[in-house]
Design an enzyme around this catalytic site. Structure first.
Site, PDB file in Angstrom:
ATOM      1  N   LYS A 177     149.541  25.684 -10.082  1.00 46.68           N
ATOM      2  CA  LYS A 177     149.692  26.151  -8.701  1.00 46.68           C
ATOM      3  C   LYS A 177     148.338  26.664  -8.233  1.00 46.68           C
ATOM      4  O   LYS A 177     147.851  27.705  -8.688  1.00 46.68           O
ATOM      5  CB  LYS A 177     150.707  27.291  -8.606  1.00 46.68           C
ATOM      6  CG  LYS A 177     150.874  27.760  -7.161  1.00 46.68           C
ATOM      7  CD  LYS A 177     151.203  29.237  -7.067  1.00 46.68           C
ATOM      8  CE  LYS A 177     150.225  30.091  -6.294  1.00 46.68           C
ATOM      9  NZ  LYS A 177     149.598  29.616  -5.098  1.00 46.68           N
ATOM     10  N   SER A 231     144.184  38.815  -9.283  1.00 50.34           N
ATOM     11  CA  SER A 231     144.090  40.276  -9.186  1.00 50.34           C
ATOM     12  C   SER A 231     144.888  40.954 -10.303  1.00 50.34           C
ATOM     13  O   SER A 231     145.839  40.384 -10.848  1.00 50.34           O
ATOM     14  CB  SER A 231     144.623  40.725  -7.827  1.00 50.34           C
ATOM     15  OG  SER A 231     145.972  40.337  -7.709  1.00 50.34           O
ATOM     16  N   GLY A 235     148.535  40.065 -11.930  1.00 56.78           N
ATOM     17  CA  GLY A 235     148.482  39.841 -13.382  1.00 56.78           C
ATOM     18  C   GLY A 235     149.526  40.679 -14.112  1.00 56.78           C
ATOM     19  O   GLY A 235     150.173  40.208 -15.050  1.00 56.78           O
ATOM     20  N   GLU A 252     143.262  36.786 -16.677  1.00 48.94           N
ATOM     21  CA  GLU A 252     141.868  37.130 -16.346  1.00 48.94           C
ATOM     22  C   GLU A 252     141.901  37.796 -14.980  1.00 48.94           C
ATOM     23  O   GLU A 252     142.292  37.162 -14.004  1.00 48.94           O
ATOM     24  CB  GLU A 252     140.998  35.871 -16.244  1.00 48.94           C
ATOM     25  CG  GLU A 252     140.788  35.131 -17.536  1.00 48.94           C
ATOM     26  CD  GLU A 252     139.963  35.910 -18.541  1.00 48.94           C
ATOM     27  OE1 GLU A 252     140.054  35.562 -19.723  1.00 48.94           O
ATOM     28  OE2 GLU A 252     139.260  36.871 -18.154  1.00 48.94           O
ATOM     29  N   CYS A 286     134.635  37.728  -9.619  1.00 50.04           N
ATOM     30  CA  CYS A 286     135.173  38.764 -10.501  1.00 50.04           C
ATOM     31  C   CYS A 286     134.037  39.446 -11.245  1.00 50.04           C
ATOM     32  O   CYS A 286     134.161  40.589 -11.660  1.00 50.04           O
ATOM     33  CB  CYS A 286     136.167  38.156 -11.472  1.00 50.04           C
ATOM     34  SG  CYS A 286     135.524  36.706 -12.273  1.00 50.04           S
ATOM     35  N   GLU A 388     137.758  47.647  -6.898  1.00 51.13           N
ATOM     36  CA  GLU A 388     137.161  46.331  -6.655  1.00 51.13           C
ATOM     37  C   GLU A 388     137.259  46.025  -5.156  1.00 51.13           C
ATOM     38  O   GLU A 388     138.349  46.034  -4.592  1.00 51.13           O
ATOM     39  CB  GLU A 388     137.925  45.264  -7.447  1.00 51.13           C
ATOM     40  CG  GLU A 388     137.291  43.888  -7.338  1.00 51.13           C
ATOM     41  CD  GLU A 388     138.066  42.818  -8.106  1.00 51.13           C
ATOM     42  OE1 GLU A 388     139.298  42.804  -8.033  1.00 51.13           O
ATOM     43  OE2 GLU A 388     137.410  41.986  -8.754  1.00 51.13           O
TER      44      GLU A 388
HETATM   45  P1  NAP Z   1     145.610  36.986  -6.321  1.00 50.72           P
HETATM   46  O1  NAP Z   1     146.056  37.421  -4.990  1.00 50.72           O
HETATM   47  O2  NAP Z   1     146.087  37.734  -7.509  1.00 50.72           O
HETATM   48  O3  NAP Z   1     146.001  35.453  -6.443  1.00 50.72           O
HETATM   49  C1  NAP Z   1     145.744  34.687  -7.586  1.00 50.72           C
HETATM   50  C2  NAP Z   1     146.794  33.609  -7.704  1.00 50.72           C
HETATM   51  O4  NAP Z   1     148.079  34.214  -7.911  1.00 50.72           O
HETATM   52  C3  NAP Z   1     146.930  32.753  -6.452  1.00 50.72           C
HETATM   53  O5  NAP Z   1     147.214  31.427  -6.816  1.00 50.72           O
HETATM   54  C4  NAP Z   1     148.111  33.394  -5.766  1.00 50.72           C
HETATM   55  O6  NAP Z   1     148.796  32.537  -4.878  1.00 50.72           O
HETATM   56  C5  NAP Z   1     148.986  33.718  -6.959  1.00 50.72           C
HETATM   57  N1  NAP Z   1     150.016  34.715  -6.650  1.00 50.72           N
HETATM   58  C6  NAP Z   1     150.019  35.639  -5.664  1.00 50.72           C
HETATM   59  N2  NAP Z   1     151.153  36.361  -5.705  1.00 50.72           N
HETATM   60  C7  NAP Z   1     151.892  35.883  -6.731  1.00 50.72           C
HETATM   61  C8  NAP Z   1     153.164  36.221  -7.275  1.00 50.72           C
HETATM   62  N3  NAP Z   1     153.904  37.208  -6.778  1.00 50.72           N
HETATM   63  N4  NAP Z   1     153.608  35.509  -8.319  1.00 50.72           N
HETATM   64  C9  NAP Z   1     152.874  34.517  -8.855  1.00 50.72           C
HETATM   65  N5  NAP Z   1     151.665  34.150  -8.377  1.00 50.72           N
HETATM   66  C10 NAP Z   1     151.168  34.834  -7.343  1.00 50.72           C
HETATM   67  O7  NAP Z   1     144.026  36.990  -6.434  1.00 50.72           O
HETATM   68  P2  NAP Z   1     142.984  36.338  -5.425  1.00 50.72           P
HETATM   69  O8  NAP Z   1     142.898  37.240  -4.253  1.00 50.72           O
HETATM   70  O9  NAP Z   1     143.270  34.915  -5.215  1.00 50.72           O
HETATM   71  O10 NAP Z   1     141.648  36.397  -6.282  1.00 50.72           O
HETATM   72  C11 NAP Z   1     140.876  37.539  -6.332  1.00 50.72           C
HETATM   73  C12 NAP Z   1     141.108  38.327  -7.606  1.00 50.72           C
HETATM   74  O11 NAP Z   1     140.939  37.484  -8.722  1.00 50.72           O
HETATM   75  C13 NAP Z   1     140.111  39.429  -7.795  1.00 50.72           C
HETATM   76  O12 NAP Z   1     140.758  40.582  -8.277  1.00 50.72           O
HETATM   77  C14 NAP Z   1     139.162  38.884  -8.831  1.00 50.72           C
HETATM   78  O13 NAP Z   1     138.486  39.841  -9.577  1.00 50.72           O
HETATM   79  C15 NAP Z   1     140.082  38.082  -9.665  1.00 50.72           C
HETATM   80  N6  NAP Z   1     139.362  37.058 -10.417  1.00 50.72           N
HETATM   81  C16 NAP Z   1     139.186  37.257 -11.744  1.00 50.72           C
HETATM   82  C17 NAP Z   1     138.481  36.343 -12.506  1.00 50.72           C
HETATM   83  C18 NAP Z   1     138.312  36.565 -13.982  1.00 50.72           C
HETATM   84  O14 NAP Z   1     138.036  35.604 -14.673  1.00 50.72           O
HETATM   85  N7  NAP Z   1     138.451  37.767 -14.503  1.00 50.72           N
HETATM   86  C19 NAP Z   1     137.951  35.198 -11.899  1.00 50.72           C
HETATM   87  C20 NAP Z   1     138.135  35.029 -10.536  1.00 50.72           C
HETATM   88  C21 NAP Z   1     138.862  35.965  -9.806  1.00 50.72           C
HETATM   89  P3  NAP Z   1     148.427  32.513  -3.298  1.00 50.72           P
HETATM   90  O15 NAP Z   1     147.057  32.016  -3.210  1.00 50.72           O
HETATM   91  O16 NAP Z   1     149.432  31.578  -2.760  1.00 50.72           O
HETATM   92  O17 NAP Z   1     148.579  33.934  -2.822  1.00 50.72           O
END
Ligand code: NAP
Ligand code: MG
Length: 498
Positions: A177, A231, A235, A252, A286, A388
């Site tokens: 997804k 996020s 997670g 991650e 990240c 963050e």
């Molecule tokens: P996010 O809101 O957590 O979304 C990540 C993924 O999860 C997206 O595909 C999102 O879908 C999906 N998602 C959202 N709500 C969900 C739910 N209730 N159940 C299952 N899946 C769900 O994060 P983001 O805003 O895209 O990315 C930014 C975050 O990612 C930051 O905190 C960053 O630090 C972190 N990040 C970490 C790394 C690492 O390797 N440590 C790398 C890159 C990013 P939708 O897009 O449809 O909302």
């Protein structure tokens, strides 16, 4: 304007519409008039179809010789290399980072795919002597079955490749997804697999929201592993959803990474690193360098140098030449970053050194552009020190000495990446040992991962796994210990023979 193209889900080797009949638009964050494509707004029934296809395909894919699985990956890497420019342009259009960086993102997927292609002829286990005569011991990897993958928008092709390629080479099948903001990059990756001969059902893509697609994917009992990057809040939900069935769960998550700049640092070098680490990908990494911990002896000089350069950064559409920083991914992300700018201004003692708002006027009004923003005199305890922000904001934090720098570096809920600029090898090694993160750099910023090194973080960044490198094979396989007795007698192991 040209009518935008409609993109479909990929299930069991076919590009299909969602049964919901609903779609969503993918918009260019640098120019909201530009609709990059129309994508399927799927739900649990589409996820169910994708998991069924993946479960069926698993029966034969797990038996497909691993070197041959690796050969498909090798061809996919070559195809991505051939299509690199087009894929990278699509990516800049759909998520805004500058072309040089989206080329880097695509290159990361190429590197990872080549690397994992090689695992088709390795995936080494161990052989070891037995306690007994005429007995042989070995450990082998076995795949898990269907692996669910939920990926973010900031590295829209690199991160999916980090997850898909180790899973596939080990004989797992995949349902992915993509983030709602960046489905096109994942379509481009999946197309490469399709065109290079991956059997139907081995990789399936279902686009749609986190709640309607991510949720059913992580809770389905047929899914043996969920690999997530995003996020920390989401997670945690994934971890909870996986725990009743003890699914492999790989997370991650966020970061609040620091660069330590010591009084003996090469300040020009630290300046280049800090600018790149803080404002590369508009700070939406990240691993972004969002805390600059600076020795008081060089604090004033360095912050002055940094502010001057940050003010001169060219912000704009990442497809244009000379642009150094693109927009925020979306209006809501921009608003969240603007809100942190207000929070920073209100923190008692913190000083806004530059930026602090949205960029407006002309082409800026069509996108979600924020100013490169620096806060000075930031201290532990402040929200902008702890949380963050994921945008074009970094903090300058003065410290009295090396020990305080290490203390502040570790004063963080996250543990992804950190770095130090110093000429003193003793300090460099001490910091390397004492800063508790998954990644550490010396005389380089907090960004710049290579695919043959384990990637991930401690504390609230991760749950003990690593992405990329051979460590990622652990996420997508289970060990099996095998004992072969060729003595023809009933030999008892040492523990049963006292
Ligand atoms: P996010 O809101 O957590 O979304 C990540 C993924 O999860 C997206 O595909 C999102 O879908 C999906 N998602 C959202 N709500 C969900 C739910 N209730 N159940 C299952 N899946 C769900 O994060 P983001 O805003 O895209 O990315 C930014 C975050 O990612 C930051 O905190 C960053 O630090 C972190 N990040 C970490 C790394 C690492 O390797 N440590 C790398 C890159 C990013 P939708 O897009 O449809 O909302
Ligand atoms: Mg978009």
């Amino acid at each position: 304007m040209k009518k935008p193209k409609v993109y479909k889900n990929f299930i069991n080797g076919e590009w299909v519409k969602s049964h919901t009949g609903e779609t969503f638009q993918n918009i260019n964050p640098a120019n909201t008039d530009d609709v990059v494509g129309i994508f399927q707004q799927s739900d649990d029934q589409d996820v169910d179809a994708a998991i069924s296809a993946a479960a069926e395909a698993y029966k034969s894919w797990r038996l497909y010789p691993a070197p041959k699985r690796g050969e498909i990956l090798y061809r996919v890497a070559q195809r991505l290399l051939k299509d690199k420019e087009e894929i990278s342009r699509d990516m800049t259009r759909e998520m805004g980072k500058v072309l040089a960086e989206t080329r880097g993102d695509t290159q990361e997927a190429i590197d990872m795919t080549y690397y994992m292609a090689g695992e088709g002829r390795r995936s080494f286990g161990q052989t070891t002597p037995s306690e007994m005569t005429n007995k042989f011991c070995m450990s082998i990897r076995q795949p898990l079955g269907v692996c669910g993958m939920i990926t973010p928008w900031n590295f829209p092709i690199a991160i999916p490749s980090w997850k898909m390629t180790p899973a596939l080479v080990l004989g797992n099948t995949v349902v992915i997804k993509p983030a709602t903001y960046t489905p096109l990059s994942v379509v481009n990756l999946v197309k490469a697999f399709e065109e290079e001969g991956l059997p139907p059902g081995v990789v399936n893509l279902v686009s749609g929201s986190g709640s309607s697609v991510g949720q059913p994917l992580m809770t389905d009992k047929r899914v043996g592993c969920v690999s997530f990057t995003g996020s920390t809040d989401i997670g945690r939900k994934i971890s909870e959803a996986c725990s009743p069935d003890f699914k492999h769960c790989h997370l991650e998550m966020g970061g609040k990474n620091c660069i330590i700049i010591m009084d003996d640092a090469d300040l020009d070098l630290a300046l280049e690193g800090s600018l790149w680490g803080a404002f590369g990908t508009t700070g939406q990494r990240c691993t972004a360098s969002s805390r600059l911990i600076i020795h008081k002896k060089v604090y004033n000089k360095f912050t002055k140098m940094l502010v001057e350069r940050a003010k001169a950064l060219k912000v704009g559409n990442g497809l244009e030449d000379g642009i150094e920083m693109g927009p925020a991914i979306s209006e809501s992300q921009m608003n969240s970053v603007l809100e942190y700018m207000r929070i920073g201004e209100k923190e008692d003692g913190a000083k806004l050194l530059c930026g602090g708002g949205r960029l407006t006027g002309g082409a800026y009004d069509k996108g979600w552009f924020t100013q490169p923003t620096i806060f000075g005199d930031v201290e532990p305890g402040m929200r902008i020190f702890k949380e963050e922000i994921f945008g074009s904001v970094t903090d300058c934090i003065p410290v009295n000495d090396f020990d305080q720098a290490i203390e502040f570096a570790n004063d963080c809920a996250y543990g992804l990446s950190a770095s130090i600029y110093t000429q003193d090898v003793n300090r460099a090694f001490t910091a390397m040992r004492d800063v508790y993160t998954g990644i550490f750099y010396v005389n380089a910023p907090t960004i710049g991962a290579e695919t043959h090194m384990p990637f991930g973080g401690t504390k609230h960044t991760g749950n003990g796994h690593r992405e990329a490198c051979t460590q990622s094979l652990e996420v997508f396989s289970e060990w099996k210990s095998v004992y072969i007795d060729f003595s023809g007698t009933n030999q008892r192991a040492q523990i049963d023979n006292q």
